[in-house]
Design a protein around this motif. Structure first.
Motif, PDB file in Angstrom:
ATOM      1  N   ASP A   1      20.506 134.497  51.455  1.00  0.00           N
ATOM      2  CA  ASP A   1      21.954 133.898  51.501  1.00  0.00           C
ATOM      3  C   ASP A   1      22.846 134.522  52.625  1.00  0.00           C
ATOM      4  OD1 ASP A   1      24.066 132.067  51.139  1.00  0.00           O
ATOM      5  OD2 ASP A   1      24.544 132.802  49.154  1.00  0.00           O
TER       6      ASP A   1
ATOM      7  N   ASN B   1      28.699 128.279  51.913  1.00  0.00           N
ATOM      8  CA  ASN B   1      28.912 128.016  50.434  1.00  0.00           C
ATOM      9  C   ASN B   1      30.179 127.743  49.948  1.00  0.00           C
ATOM     10  OD1 ASN B   1      26.273 128.858  49.997  1.00  0.00           O
ATOM     11  ND2 ASN B   1      26.800 130.928  50.241  1.00  0.00           N
TER      12      ASN B   1
ATOM     13  N   TYR C   1      25.866 135.808  49.698  1.00  0.00           N
ATOM     14  CA  TYR C   1      25.551 136.878  48.674  1.00  0.00           C
ATOM     15  C   TYR C   1      24.250 137.532  48.872  1.00  0.00           C
ATOM     16  CZ  TYR C   1      28.330 134.171  45.635  1.00  0.00           C
ATOM     17  OH  TYR C   1      29.361 133.731  44.739  1.00  0.00           O
TER      18      TYR C   1
ATOM     19  N   ALA D   1      20.451 131.105  42.832  1.00  0.00           N
ATOM     20  CA  ALA D   1      20.957 130.367  43.795  1.00  0.00           C
ATOM     21  C   ALA D   1      21.239 129.004  42.958  1.00  0.00           C
ATOM     22  CB  ALA D   1      20.046 130.128  44.960  1.00  0.00           C
TER      23      ALA D   1
ATOM     24  N   ARG E   1      24.169 129.192  40.453  1.00  0.00           N
ATOM     25  CA  ARG E   1      25.472 129.653  41.321  1.00  0.00           C
ATOM     26  C   ARG E   1      25.723 128.413  42.169  1.00  0.00           C
ATOM     27  NH1 ARG E   1      24.338 135.803  42.997  1.00  0.00           N
ATOM     28  NH2 ARG E   1      24.931 136.845  41.224  1.00  0.00           N
TER      29      ARG E   1
ATOM     30  N   GLN F   1      24.297 127.712  45.481  1.00  0.00           N
ATOM     31  CA  GLN F   1      24.448 128.077  46.512  1.00  0.00           C
ATOM     32  C   GLN F   1      23.819 127.619  47.926  1.00  0.00           C
ATOM     33  OE1 GLN F   1      23.763 132.421  44.805  1.00  0.00           O
ATOM     34  NE2 GLN F   1      23.339 132.505  46.931  1.00  0.00           N
TER      35      GLN F   1
END
Length: 814
Positions: A488, A506, A512, A520, A523, A525
């Motif tokens: 990421d 993001n 991250y 991922a 979250r 992402q």
């Protein structure tokens, strides 16, 4: 004398022959209008279309004539007596016509040249209503007589009276007495008292003139006259008469009163059936039973209503509807008229602010009553600036309201009335039984009666991150694991299918670094999803997405697909999520379960493809027929098409487990309040927060909620799928799942759980303190790490034969 008698006899005979001749001539001229015996016995009423929930609650009715037929045995005795007293006392004794009444009609015809009172019996009224027009002509009257005489020969008195109580027009689009009971009293006919029965028995003579809603004084006179007739004829005793004449008028226009609010569903059913039946749909007495669960539909209504209002209130108060200081001291009737002209909204009230203090506001309601609004009812009303900004909270009522303001109030359980405003945001919810696609609840917008656009089926909006689980499922099917690492980090894509270089970010602009797919997803992402789709390839991914019911031709052929840039309806999203919910099977959503005609003949019965892992399959007779299975239902063993399995159950379970972490650890954490470990889901928020989603499920039920503006305006700073749509999803699922056991997606026994390094996704070293457990398919377990060798990368399908042997040996220990 004998000669005179002879002359009189000849004249009498001549007169008789003339009468017979005239009668025959009249009969011959009208005989083509007289129904046959078969037509008399095959009379069909115009009955509207009625739509019900699965548990038999009325959703809606379509048809110009409101009618609910009843049999003679269902006619209350007091109603029969009232009808006979008002219309035809000698009904059970005449042959279908009343000679004295006809004599009066003939005299009126001779003296005035017009038929004024027809002298009609109940039988003649039935003949006119079923077979003739209402024109006032000599020919029609004689036709009516001939039909009445024939009806009396072919039908019983009870049959004729039954036709009468079901056909006669009683005002306000009500045909028949059962419909009139619903329209005027909101009750079944069997629930009406003597005074109410006498009131509607007075309507056939003149439905407008004696209408208890439009002309209560005339209706009261007519009712009491009928009661007096019933008393004089010995049909009721004096006490019953006295109680009835002293009863106040309680009638009001109830219209069609559905048992549950589901306007979007009723319209969906009507539109679908109209394509097959045309205008006959509204008059042939069809009854439709849908798949809707009334408890869940009620929960959906409340969840969307409250969710929209909560969003609207936190974005500020947009001010009064009008300012009318001239009304403050105006007469009551003038105030009421001005308020009523604005129109009601749901069960809210329009109100005029008469005066204010620091802590209260005195208001006049549109119904004429006065009310006091406390500070608690208005303190929420920060001034609206725009969707991103609101003014400061008010410190007193006068900061919000001033005398002369016309405002809306909505009922509140604690405060009685709460200051309100019609929201401009919309929201929609659809909930499916994931085992067969039956729609359990559906709300297409905030208010059907104000805006009939159904956002569940007709609106195509970008799902954003709500779409990511489908991309991740494709990755797992291609050999990735929940522990696979994707970097990421900032990246620029020069995709030839995009207009320019694309720099995805993001939410919040944070990166991250190397991230496991499980992290991922929960979250949400964006960079990981984009890089993942680039590695998978767009065309193979589109082909895989068709397994969820998506048409690849309707999806974008570029990397933005990974972020949910496709235009999809909430129903399409929910159908895709149903695959995750039911263990990997494709089902089709459906709403109509059964359609029957007026005689209870089944015109249509749904036979949905159904998920049943333990069903016994039957042999197929041809290659074109769907695979059938035996299903144990409350009605017994039935055979239904079996839903095709489109997703590997191992892949499906891992995605389900990853989405459970969305609720446990990620963007759906608010749903932990439900305290159900079987729930999984995913938020979704598009660019500029123009669309907010949450879709979630357990092993039985899948529900998607969308929120946004119809014109695609941004929802405002600080709003996300988790703040706008998730609360409504939670409120709905709380009620929908109440009392139901936990329902997990079935976990295949072939899956294995091993300890991994959370930073690398590799197999954890012996004794590693920060190791965590992860679920893997047998052939995709990370190889055992050797302390004496360099760390191995997770190359998914690139394990050597020796590494696989080592892995398989370790798996046998689990």
């Amino acid at each position: 004398m004998a000669k005179a008698l002879k002359i009189l006899f000849i004249l009498g005979l001549f007169g008789t022959l003339c009468a017979v001749g005239i009668t025959y001539a009249i009969y011959y001229s009208v005989k083509d209008r007289i129904p046959t015996v078969e037509e008399l016995k095959d009379i069909e009423l115009r009955i509207p279309l009625r739509i019900y929930t699965a548990d038999n609650l009325l959703i809606g009715e379509f048809g110009e004539q409101r009618r609910t037929p009843i049999s003679y045995s269902e006619i209350p005795p007091n109603l029969e007596h009232a009808i006979l007293a008002a219309e035809d006392t000698n009904f059970y004794h005449h042959p279908g016509v009343d000679i004295l009444g006809l004599g009066r009609a003939v005299m009126q015809l001779v003296t005035t040249g017009q038929i004024q009172s027809g002298g009609s019996t109940i039988t003649m009224q039935v003949a006119r209503n079923y077979f003739l027009s209402f024109e006032q002509t000599f020919t029609r009257k004689f036709t009516e007589i001939f039909i009445s005489l024939k009806m009396e020969r072919e039908l019983s008195k009870h049959d004729i009276l039954e036709l009468y109580v079901n056909k006669i027009y009683l005002g306000n689009r009500a045909y028949g007495f059962e419909a009139a009971a619903q329209v005027y009293y909101g009750k079944n006919l069997s629930e009406l008292d003597l005074a109410q029965l006498a009131m509607i028995a007075g309507l056939p003579k003149a439905p407008s003139r004696f209408n208890p809603v439009a002309n209560p004084s005339r209706a009261l006179i007519r009712r009491n006259w009928i009661l007096q007739r019933m008393l004089s004829l010995g049909m009721i005793d004096k006490d019953a008469y006295q109680n009835a004449v002293e009863s106040p008028i309680t009638a009001k226009n109830h219209g069609v009163m559905p048992d549950i609010e589901a306007g979007y569903i009723a319209e969906m059913v009507r539109a679908e059936l109209y394509n097959t039946f045309g205008d006959n749909l509204y008059s042939t007495g069809m009854t439709v039973y849908t798949t809707i669960d009334s408890k869940r539909q009620k929960a959906a209504n409340e969840a969307i209503f409250n969710g929209v209002l909560d969003y609207d209130m936190r974005h500020g108060y947009r001010g009064s509807l009008e300012k009318r200081t001239d009304l403050i001291n105006a007469p009551l009737e003038e105030q009421k008229k001005a308020l009523q002209d604005i129109g009601r909204f749901k069960n809210w009230q329009t109100a005029l602010v008469l005066s204010t203090t620091n802590t209260t506001a005195d208001v006049r309601l549109a119904n004429g009553e006065r009310a006091t609004l406390p500070w608690e009812a208005v303190k929420w009303a920060r001034s609206y600036i725009n969707e991103d900004s609101q003014g400061p909270y008010p410190s007193k009522v006068a900061d919000v309201l001033v005398p002369g303001d016309i405002v809306r109030l909505r009922p509140d359980n604690k405060l009685e009335w709460l200051l309100a405003q019609k929201p401009s945001i919309q929201s929609a919810l659809v909930s499916l039984n994931s085992k067969d696609g039956a729609i359990q609840a559906l709300v297409g917008g905030f208010n059907f009666f104000e805006n009939k656009f159904n956002r569940v089926t007709q609106s195509k909006r970008q799902p954003g991150s709500n779409f990511k689980p489908f991309i991740y499922a494709s990755a797992l099917d291609r050999g990735y694991t929940a522990a696979s690492i994707i970097n990421d980090a900032p990246v620029v894509f020069n995709d030839r299918n995009l207009e320019s270089a694309w720099r995805p970010t993001n939410d919040g602009g944070k990166f991250y670094g190397p991230t496991r797919l499980r992290e991922a997803l929960y979250r949400s992402q964006n960079i990981v999803s984009v890089r993942l789709l680039e590695e998978l390839g767009i065309r193979p991914t589109l082909n895989y997405l068709s397994k969820f019911g998506f048409d690849p031709d309707d999806l974008p052929y570029n990397l933005s697909l990974s972020l949910g840039s496709a235009n999809l309806s909430p129903l399409q999203i929910a159908t895709g999520y149903a695959v995750f919910s039911n263990g990997g099977y494709q089902v089709q959503p459906y709403l109509i379960n059964k359609v029957i005609d007026r005689n209870d003949n089944v015109l249509f019965q749904a036979s949905p493809a159904t998920v049943c892992v333990t069903c016994t399959p039957l042999e197929k007779t041809t290659d074109d027929e769907p695979q059938m299975g035996l299903f144990d239902t409350p009605e017994g063993i039935v055979s239904l098409p079996m839903a095709p399995q489109v997703i590997d159950p191992e892949v499906n379970y891992i995605i389900y487990d990853m989405m459970r972490d969305v609720i446990k650890l990620g963007t759906g954490r608010r749903a932990r309040v439900l305290e159900r470990d079987d729930l999984a889901g995913k938020t979704g928020t598009t660019n500029d927060v123009r669309d907010a989603w949450f879709s979630g499920f357990n092993g039985e039920l899948v529900t998607s909620v969308w929120s946004g503006f119809d014109n695609s305006s941004p929802l405002g700073r600080g709003e996300w799928g988790g703040s706008v749509s998730l609360p409504a999803w939670i409120d709905y699922m709380r009620d929908a799942l109440q009392g139901t056991p936990l329902s997990f997606v079935t976990k295949p026994s072939s899956l294995v759980t091993v300890r991994i390094d959370p930073n690398t996704g590799e197999r954890a070293l012996p004794g590693q303190s920060n190791a965590i457990f992860e679920i893997f398919r047998k052939d995709h377990v990370p190889p055992q790490r050797n302390l004496n060798l360099p760390t191995l990368n997770n190359n998914r399908d690139s394990e050597s034969r020796e590494e696989k042997q080592e892995t398989n040996a370790l798996e046998n220990l689990f």
